[in-house]
Design a protein around this motif. Structure first.
Motif, PDB file in Angstrom:
ATOM      1  N   ASP A  46     -59.186  53.557  -3.217  1.00  0.00           N
ATOM      2  CA  ASP A  46     -59.577  52.761  -2.044  1.00  0.00           C
ATOM      3  C   ASP A  46     -60.399  51.538  -2.467  1.00  0.00           C
ATOM      4  N   GLN A  47     -61.256  51.723  -3.460  1.00  0.00           N
ATOM      5  CA  GLN A  47     -62.055  50.599  -3.948  1.00  0.00           C
ATOM      6  C   GLN A  47     -61.160  49.523  -4.568  1.00  0.00           C
ATOM      7  N   ILE A  48     -60.153  49.980  -5.337  1.00  0.00           N
ATOM      8  CA  ILE A  48     -59.210  49.025  -5.934  1.00  0.00           C
ATOM      9  C   ILE A  48     -58.421  48.331  -4.837  1.00  0.00           C
ATOM     10  N   TRP A  49     -58.010  49.103  -3.837  1.00  0.00           N
ATOM     11  CA  TRP A  49     -57.258  48.543  -2.703  1.00  0.00           C
ATOM     12  C   TRP A  49     -58.073  47.453  -2.017  1.00  0.00           C
ATOM     13  N   ASN A  50     -59.355  47.719  -1.817  1.00  0.00           N
ATOM     14  CA  ASN A  50     -60.224  46.745  -1.150  1.00  0.00           C
ATOM     15  C   ASN A  50     -60.391  45.475  -1.984  1.00  0.00           C
ATOM     16  N   ILE A  51     -60.365  45.629  -3.312  1.00  0.00           N
ATOM     17  CA  ILE A  51     -60.450  44.447  -4.181  1.00  0.00           C
ATOM     18  C   ILE A  51     -59.236  43.541  -3.933  1.00  0.00           C
ATOM     19  N   PHE A  52     -58.054  44.138  -3.827  1.00  0.00           N
ATOM     20  CA  PHE A  52     -56.852  43.354  -3.537  1.00  0.00           C
ATOM     21  C   PHE A  52     -56.957  42.678  -2.169  1.00  0.00           C
ATOM     22  N   TRP A  53     -57.385  43.452  -1.163  1.00  0.00           N
ATOM     23  CA  TRP A  53     -57.449  42.911   0.198  1.00  0.00           C
ATOM     24  C   TRP A  53     -58.448  41.750   0.297  1.00  0.00           C
ATOM     25  N   THR A  54     -59.623  41.988  -0.230  1.00  0.00           N
ATOM     26  CA  THR A  54     -60.635  40.922  -0.146  1.00  0.00           C
ATOM     27  C   THR A  54     -60.265  39.749  -1.048  1.00  0.00           C
ATOM     28  N   GLY A  55     -59.389  40.003  -2.033  1.00  0.00           N
ATOM     29  CA  GLY A  55     -58.929  38.940  -2.910  1.00  0.00           C
ATOM     30  C   GLY A  55     -57.749  38.178  -2.350  1.00  0.00           C
ATOM     31  N   GLY A  56     -57.318  38.510  -1.118  1.00  0.00           N
ATOM     32  CA  GLY A  56     -56.268  37.753  -0.447  1.00  0.00           C
ATOM     33  C   GLY A  56     -54.871  38.310  -0.593  1.00  0.00           C
ATOM     34  N   GLU A  57     -54.726  39.621  -0.983  1.00  0.00           N
ATOM     35  CA  GLU A  57     -53.395  40.227  -1.092  1.00  0.00           C
ATOM     36  C   GLU A  57     -53.279  41.363  -0.064  1.00  0.00           C
ATOM     37  N   PRO A  58     -52.623  41.106   1.084  1.00  0.00           N
ATOM     38  CA  PRO A  58     -52.525  42.120   2.126  1.00  0.00           C
ATOM     39  C   PRO A  58     -51.249  42.973   2.046  1.00  0.00           C
ATOM     40  N   LEU A  68     -30.433  50.409 -18.323  1.00  0.00           N
ATOM     41  CA  LEU A  68     -30.825  50.218 -16.929  1.00  0.00           C
ATOM     42  C   LEU A  68     -32.326  50.001 -16.825  1.00  0.00           C
ATOM     43  N   PHE A  69     -33.100  50.599 -17.737  1.00  0.00           N
ATOM     44  CA  PHE A  69     -34.546  50.369 -17.745  1.00  0.00           C
ATOM     45  C   PHE A  69     -34.819  48.874 -17.872  1.00  0.00           C
ATOM     46  N   ALA A  70     -34.159  48.225 -18.846  1.00  0.00           N
ATOM     47  CA  ALA A  70     -34.352  46.787 -19.047  1.00  0.00           C
ATOM     48  C   ALA A  70     -33.890  45.998 -17.832  1.00  0.00           C
ATOM     49  N   THR A  71     -32.801  46.453 -17.211  1.00  0.00           N
ATOM     50  CA  THR A  71     -32.279  45.776 -16.013  1.00  0.00           C
ATOM     51  C   THR A  71     -33.297  45.802 -14.882  1.00  0.00           C
ATOM     52  N   HIS A  72     -33.874  46.988 -14.631  1.00  0.00           N
ATOM     53  CA  HIS A  72     -34.841  47.115 -13.535  1.00  0.00           C
ATOM     54  C   HIS A  72     -36.123  46.348 -13.837  1.00  0.00           C
ATOM     55  N   MET A  73     -36.524  46.317 -15.100  1.00  0.00           N
ATOM     56  CA  MET A  73     -37.771  45.666 -15.464  1.00  0.00           C
ATOM     57  C   MET A  73     -37.659  44.143 -15.465  1.00  0.00           C
ATOM     58  N   LYS A  74     -36.433  43.614 -15.388  1.00  0.00           N
ATOM     59  CA  LYS A  74     -36.272  42.160 -15.329  1.00  0.00           C
ATOM     60  C   LYS A  74     -36.950  41.566 -14.100  1.00  0.00           C
ATOM     61  N   GLY A  75     -37.085  42.386 -13.071  1.00  0.00           N
ATOM     62  CA  GLY A  75     -37.733  41.899 -11.853  1.00  0.00           C
ATOM     63  C   GLY A  75     -39.235  42.045 -11.865  1.00  0.00           C
ATOM     64  N   ALA A  76     -39.795  42.537 -12.978  1.00  0.00           N
ATOM     65  CA  ALA A  76     -41.237  42.740 -13.058  1.00  0.00           C
ATOM     66  C   ALA A  76     -41.946  41.403 -13.240  1.00  0.00           C
ATOM     67  N   THR A  77     -42.784  41.061 -12.295  1.00  0.00           N
ATOM     68  CA  THR A  77     -43.528  39.801 -12.371  1.00  0.00           C
ATOM     69  C   THR A  77     -44.993  40.037 -12.037  1.00  0.00           C
ATOM     70  N   PHE A  78     -45.831  39.228 -12.606  1.00  0.00           N
ATOM     71  CA  PHE A  78     -47.265  39.332 -12.369  1.00  0.00           C
ATOM     72  C   PHE A  78     -47.605  38.682 -11.037  1.00  0.00           C
ATOM     73  N   GLY A  79     -48.377  39.398 -10.203  1.00  0.00           N
ATOM     74  CA  GLY A  79     -48.640  38.885  -8.863  1.00  0.00           C
ATOM     75  C   GLY A  79     -50.098  38.861  -8.470  1.00  0.00           C
ATOM     76  N   ILE A  80     -51.000  38.807  -9.436  1.00  0.00           N
ATOM     77  CA  ILE A  80     -52.432  38.746  -9.127  1.00  0.00           C
ATOM     78  C   ILE A  80     -52.919  37.337  -9.480  1.00  0.00           C
ATOM     79  N   SER A  81     -53.132  36.532  -8.474  1.00  0.00           N
ATOM     80  CA  SER A  81     -53.377  35.100  -8.705  1.00  0.00           C
ATOM     81  C   SER A  81     -54.799  34.790  -9.155  1.00  0.00           C
ATOM     82  N   LYS A  82     -55.754  35.655  -8.813  1.00  0.00           N
ATOM     83  CA  LYS A  82     -57.158  35.337  -9.114  1.00  0.00           C
ATOM     84  C   LYS A  82     -57.657  36.129 -10.320  1.00  0.00           C
ATOM     85  N   PRO A  83     -58.184  35.445 -11.343  1.00  0.00           N
ATOM     86  CA  PRO A  83     -58.734  36.140 -12.523  1.00  0.00           C
ATOM     87  C   PRO A  83     -59.802  37.166 -12.161  1.00  0.00           C
ATOM     88  N   SER A  84     -60.610  36.872 -11.153  1.00  0.00           N
ATOM     89  CA  SER A  84     -61.693  37.786 -10.775  1.00  0.00           C
ATOM     90  C   SER A  84     -61.140  39.100 -10.214  1.00  0.00           C
TER      91      SER A  84
END
Length: 544
Positions: free
Chosen positions: A11-23, A106-122
């Motif tokens: 829940d604490q990690i979840w709140n970090i995302f929410w307050t960081g602008g990721e809903p 197929l592992f490599a195929t599925h992982m091709k869509g893996a992208t980083f989505g945390i915009s704020k370093p903090s």
């Protein structure tokens, strides 16, 4: 096991995302999964490095140039430098994890869509700090995190999908005893909990030489599944990869649609398919509609499993109770297909609290073998009353935590003595369920019991009767006694009841006889009490 402490940490990690602008909950789940995967890659590398000191040979996950990608180094970095490594789309962490596994897998195929989505370093900095404080060493905490994260998705899941509790997965895997010869599938694979459970069973019950001999089969053919959620595809692929399956066959397809053409390929299916989903009738695979003409996923998945299994293949599947007794034509047709045209082995009724707090639906496990020409003789029924936890939303442990964790993730079945099993039974039925089913399927049963399950008087050495292999009460149990938790029902009774498989249809309830005194006796006692009351009242008035 979802503890209050683990919930609080997530829940604490979840709140970090929410307050960081990721809903977006899907994004949060996926980004957390990547971070857990990266953390586990480093922990796996550390274990291998320690083994290498004892002569173990392994191929490193990280090259000399990729040491900055290791969790132990990432957590010590400057906030902005770390974020740059994650966001680098050319030679950063995400191109690295997309490169894991063979290019054609197929592992490599599925992982091709893996992208980083945390915009704020903090935000990344705070999440890594919180994740680093979660102890993942003594149990499969990853699965618990997935379970709790998935509960945050709309309705706790989608289309009736809920992660199966690990102790139920363990029981089902133990019941089916997968072998190195098996080709195992879960057509609603989710996070791959059943496949991971099967892999752990196989690793535990085979020596290194045999595992090496079957390495290609294990890595490329043994573990299969279907899933149409790209997020779950990646989670399942990463989960299996971390458990030593390099190229799991997790296919991106709607399992019961026309696009899924898998047939006669698997020898074992372990699954908990969606309960309340529906699919557009036009997109349903025609062969499934021939077995059960419906759009209900809980019925279509059973038809799909019969199609996907090879002749002689086995399945252990969780179904909602409605599948067992539904009166509609589609319900009856799928039950008749399994019972009359194949071989139904067992029905294990589970209490409604097993899936709480995510769902309160009553469920059962059905076990069947694909024969194509019948074979059902007797069906073993078991009335599970206790799974080791309270059946309310709190799901409080009723047995020792270490023992429960060892059952779910370790070797408690082998180390738990008979006295402990008997003492725990009123709160924890799972060891007995496994023991009864294995005994019923053994040759000892035929020696000690009549066809209807009644106990025979057999004179022989205890080891020749199974006392060295099973609990004594398992061998001496009367399986014809329908007032017990464990009993047999013959095919003819089930056919006569319109293929009804609900345990209450066949279990006999014994009502304790209670004798009451005659009304005149009861009235006499009431008059006596009234007289005593009046006497005490007069005494009180006298001294007032």
């Amino acid at each position: 096991m979802i503890t209050g402490e683990l919930k609080s940490q997530i829940d604490q990690i979840w709140n970090i995302f929410w307050t960081g602008g990721e809903p977006n909950t899907i994004t949060i789940v996926e980004q957390l999964t990547y971070l857990i995967f990266i953390k586990d890659l480093d922990e796996k590398e550390i274990r291998n490095e320690l083994k290498a000191k004892r002569g173990f040979t392994y191929t490193p996950i990280f090259t000399e140039d990729q040491q900055n990608f290791r969790w132990k180094n990432l957590k010590e970095m400057d906030v902005n430098a770390r974020h740059q490594i994650f966001s680098n789309t050319v030679d950063g962490i995400f191109p690295f994890i997309r490169s894991l596994g063979k290019e054609t897998s197929l592992f490599a195929t599925h992982m091709k869509g893996a992208t980083f989505g945390i915009s704020k370093p903090s935000v990344l900095d705070q999440v890594i700090e919180k994740l680093d404080n979660i102890d993942m060493t003594h149990q499969d905490t990853k699965g618990d995190i997935y379970e709790y994260m998935l509960s945050k998705l709309e309705g706790g899941g989608t289309a009736g999908q809920f992660r199966t509790p690990r102790h139920i997965i363990k029981m089902m895997v133990e019941l089916m005893q997968p072998t190195l010869e098996d080709t195992i599938s879960d057509p609603s694979v989710g996070t791959a909990g059943f496949l991971v459970g099967a892999k752990e069973y196989i690793d535990k019950h085979n020596d290194v030489t045999l595992l090496d001999k079957y390495a290609d089969h294990i890595n490329r053919k043994m573990f299969n599944g279907t899933e149409f959620s790209s997020t779950m595809l990646r989670i399942a692929s990463m989960n299996l990869y971390l458990h030593g399956v390099e190229e799991p066959n997790i296919i991106d397809v709607d399992a019961v649609s026309k696009d899924n053409t898998i047939a006669n390929e698997h020898t074992l299916i372990l699954a908990n398919p969606p309960f309340k989903g529906t699919i557009d009738k036009e997109s349903i695979a025609p062969g499934l509609k021939n077995v059960t003409d419906t759009s209900k996923t809980e019925l279509l998945f059973l038809a799909l499993m019969l199609r996907q299994l090879k002749t002689g293949g086995r399945a252990a599947v969780i179904v909602p109770d409605g599948v067992l007794f539904g009166s509609g034509k589609a319900y009856k047709s799928i039950r008749e297909e399994i019972i009359a045209n194949n071989k139904l082995e067992a029905v294990i009724s589970m209490p409604s609290g097993v899936f709480k707090p995510y769902a309160g639906v009553s469920t059962a496990i059905i076990i069947f073998t694909k024969t194509g020409n019948g074979g059902t003789n007797n069906v073993w029924f078991y009335d599970m009353l206790a799974d080791g936890k309270s059946l309310d939303d709190k799901r409080t442990l009723l047995v020792d935590e270490d023992l429960f964790i060892s059952f779910s993730f370790g070797n408690a079945l082998e180390t738990m003595d008979l006295e402990t099993k008997q003492k725990l039974h009123s709160k924890f039925n799972l060891p007995q369920i496994i023991d009864h089913y294995h005994y019923y399927k053994s040759d000892f049963f035929k020696k000690n019991h009549a066809e209807n399950g009644e106990v025979l008087q057999v004179k022989d050495l205890p080891e020749n009767l199974g006392f060295n292999d099973f609990m004594p009460e398992t061998i001496t149990h009367d399986y014809s006694d329908r007032t017990s938790q464990s009993f047999l029902v013959p095919f003819k009774d089930i056919a006569a009841n319109d293929w009804d498989l609900s345990i209450n249809r066949y279990k006999e309830i014994v009502y304790e006889e209670v004798e009451f005194d005659a009304p005149s006796v009861i009235l006499g006692r009431i008059n006596q009490l009234d007289a005593e009351r009046q006497k005490v009242l007069l005494e009180l008035i006298k001294f007032s």
